[in-house]
Write a protein that holds these residues in place. Structure first.
Motif, short mmCIF file in Angstrom:
data_model
loop_
_atom_site.label_atom_id
_atom_site.label_comp_id
_atom_site.label_asym_id
_atom_site.label_seq_id
_atom_site.Cartn_x
_atom_site.Cartn_y
_atom_site.Cartn_z
N ASP A 235 0.83 -1.20 0.00
CA ASP A 235 0.00 0.00 0.00
C ASP A 235 0.87 1.26 0.00
N PRO A 236 1.65 1.49 -1.06
CA PRO A 236 2.54 2.66 -1.10
C PRO A 236 1.75 3.96 -1.09
N VAL A 237 2.36 5.00 -0.49
CA VAL A 237 1.68 6.30 -0.41
C VAL A 237 2.32 7.30 -1.37
N PHE A 238 1.54 8.32 -1.71
CA PHE A 238 2.06 9.46 -2.45
C PHE A 238 2.96 10.27 -1.52
N THR A 239 4.01 10.86 -2.06
CA THR A 239 4.89 11.68 -1.21
C THR A 239 4.25 13.01 -0.84
N HIS A 240 3.29 13.46 -1.64
CA HIS A 240 2.61 14.72 -1.32
C HIS A 240 1.75 14.54 -0.07
N SER A 252 -2.66 6.74 0.07
CA SER A 252 -1.99 5.65 -0.64
C SER A 252 -2.56 5.48 -2.04
N PHE A 253 -1.82 4.75 -2.87
CA PHE A 253 -2.26 4.49 -4.24
C PHE A 253 -3.60 3.76 -4.25
N ASN A 254 -3.87 2.98 -3.20
CA ASN A 254 -5.10 2.21 -3.13
C ASN A 254 -6.27 2.96 -2.50
N GLY A 255 -6.00 4.19 -2.05
CA GLY A 255 -7.09 4.99 -1.51
C GLY A 255 -7.24 4.96 -0.01
N ASN A 256 -6.18 4.61 0.72
CA ASN A 256 -6.21 4.64 2.17
C ASN A 256 -5.52 5.90 2.69
N VAL A 257 -6.00 6.41 3.80
CA VAL A 257 -5.45 7.63 4.40
C VAL A 257 -4.66 7.26 5.65
N TYR A 258 -3.40 7.69 5.69
CA TYR A 258 -2.54 7.48 6.85
C TYR A 258 -2.29 8.84 7.51
N THR A 259 -2.29 8.86 8.85
CA THR A 259 -2.08 10.11 9.56
C THR A 259 -0.86 9.99 10.45
N ALA A 260 -0.11 11.10 10.55
CA ALA A 260 1.07 11.18 11.41
C ALA A 260 0.94 12.44 12.26
N ASP A 261 0.89 12.25 13.58
CA ASP A 261 0.70 13.35 14.53
C ASP A 261 2.04 13.69 15.18
N GLY A 310 -9.14 2.36 -11.58
CA GLY A 310 -7.76 2.42 -11.13
C GLY A 310 -7.10 1.06 -11.11
N ALA A 311 -5.79 1.07 -11.40
CA ALA A 311 -5.01 -0.16 -11.43
C ALA A 311 -3.55 0.19 -11.22
N GLU A 312 -2.71 -0.81 -11.21
CA GLU A 312 -1.28 -0.58 -11.10
C GLU A 312 -0.83 0.37 -12.22
N GLY A 313 -0.18 1.47 -11.82
CA GLY A 313 0.33 2.43 -12.80
C GLY A 313 -0.58 3.59 -13.11
N THR A 314 -1.78 3.65 -12.51
CA THR A 314 -2.69 4.78 -12.80
C THR A 314 -2.58 5.89 -11.76
N HIS A 315 -1.57 5.83 -10.89
CA HIS A 315 -1.49 6.79 -9.78
C HIS A 315 -1.18 8.22 -10.21
#
Length: 397
Positions: A235-240, A252-261, A310-315
């Motif tokens: 589940d790789p994330v965008f750097t932005h 993430s590329f799959n549409g998950n949201v990760y938070t860092a506090d 969406g699929a592999e490579g459509t990010h």
């Protein structure tokens, strides 16, 4: 027949003589005109939160990249800042300066390389000073977190890639290069932390976040490396990333949201949550683009560019829709046409505007309503632009 030919030659000679006389007379007239002296002095209208900076990499002539400046309310073109080869930019927190990270080559596209940080006056669009830096700065497409100012406003941080990664530090008071931070090897992007005056974090190749604290001289004083925030294989994330206070949001590329506090001494990760509806009706939709997120801090809303199938490579696919989320409930509250956006930003004033760009045209939305309302398009705002930035305003970070 001979007489006609002679008359024709005489007419041609006469015309040439007349042209020569006119050119001679014009030359005398031009010589009498004073030589124009470029003095500058033109000032832009006072900036508001809707002034726009469109960063144009100019693919077809990349040695001539530039920043186009627009009035985001009227669409009026205000001016241009040249940024040489694949320049990157950030506007100072006080809105008075435009900082540019760029490269110059002795023979335009070859020869001796010189990397610099330039400071431009945001009111007159004229250069103020430049700082030579190591010839290592990242020559890449324009992302917001490649050139950033620290929270105290005194240092500028520039992403390097040779391709080995490091971060260049420039002291904005002394106007000097102070250090190259090599501890960020294997990590990418520069993310200043709102509650720490001279700290930034960066996203590493194993999914961890590396946080660097800088001292009064702009040199590393301490560092902390977190556990991995996400699985880089699954589940790789965008750097932005965008933030609400001390909490940063990664998608993430799959549409998950990760938070860092980052409000405490050590970063704390929240439980990931999905942009997609739990019922499965959103199956196939994924995030895509470059600077593909925006957060309005007062409204506590997240905006994300989304595309179907969406699929592999459509990010990097442009947005078919923009999805809007309430960050407190983590629920989607609106979806509107994306107008092919590859990047976006939102102003932080009391009449916020959402600005998107499709590589050329800027679309302007009223972001006050829950569902952003399209207002206008600034046509051909850039040739090949993937970053659009509004004028900074002083507000909660």
């Amino acid at each position: 027949m001979i007489a006609l030919q002679a008359r024709s030659r005489a007419l041609r000679v006469g015309r040439w003589a007349l042209c020569a006389a006119l050119v001679s007379a014009t030359g005398l007239a031009w010589a009498d005109l004073p030589i124009e002296e470029l003095k500058g002095g033109t000032r832009l209208p006072p900036a508001n939160a809707h002034r726009l900076y469109v960063v144009d990499v100019a693919f077809n002539h990349m040695v001539d990249s530039r920043i186009h400046v627009y009035d985001g309310d009227t669409g009026k073109f205000l001016g241009l800042v040249p940024t040489s080869l694949n320049g990157h930019m950030t506007v100072s927190a006080n809105g008075q300066d435009i900082y540019v990270m760029t490269s110059y080559y002795e023979r335009l596209n070859r020869g001796k390389r010189t990397d610099v940080i330039e400071a431009w006056d945001a009111e007159t669009l004229t250069p103020k000073y430049e700082v030579p830096i190591p010839n290592k700065r990242a020559q890449a497409l324009n992302y917001r977190n490649y050139l950033r100012q620290t929270t105290d406003g005194e240092l500028l941080l520039a992403q390097n890639a040779t391709p080995a990664t490091s971060v260049t530090v420039v002291d904005l008071k002394t106007r000097q290069f102070t250090d190259e931070i090599t501890a960020t090897a294997g990590c990418w992007s520069v993310i200043p932390l709102p509650s720490r005056p001279r700290s930034f974090t960066t996203l590493c190749g194993d999914g961890a976040l590396l946080t660097i604290d800088l001292d009064a001289a702009g040199k590393p004083a301490a560092q902390q490396r977190s556990k991995p925030m996400f699985d880089v294989e699954k589940d790789p994330v965008f750097t932005h990333t965008e933030n609400l206070g001390d909490t940063f949001y990664f998608v993430s590329f799959n549409g998950n949201v990760y938070t860092a506090d980052f409000s405490g001494k050590d970063v704390q990760f929240g439980a990931p949550w999905s942009l997609l509806d739990a019922t499965g009706k959103d199956r196939g939709w994924r995030p895509g683009g470059y600077n593909l997120l925006a957060v309005n801090r007062a409204l506590k809303r997240l905006y994300v560019g989304m595309h179907p199938n969406g699929a592999e490579g459509t990010h990097k696919n442009p947005a078919a829709e923009i999805w809007v989320y309430d960050l407190e409930s983590r629920k989607r509250i609106a979806r509107v046409p994306g107008k092919g956006a590859v990047s976006m930003s939102v102003s932080q004033d009391d009449q916020p505007r959402l600005f998107t760009i499709d590589g050329s045209n800027v679309s302007v939305f009223d972001a006050v309503p829950t569902a952003p309302v399209f207002k206008t398009t600034i046509q051909a705002a850039g040739e090949t632009a993937v970053q659009v930035e509004p004028q900074p305003v002083r507000s909660t970070p």
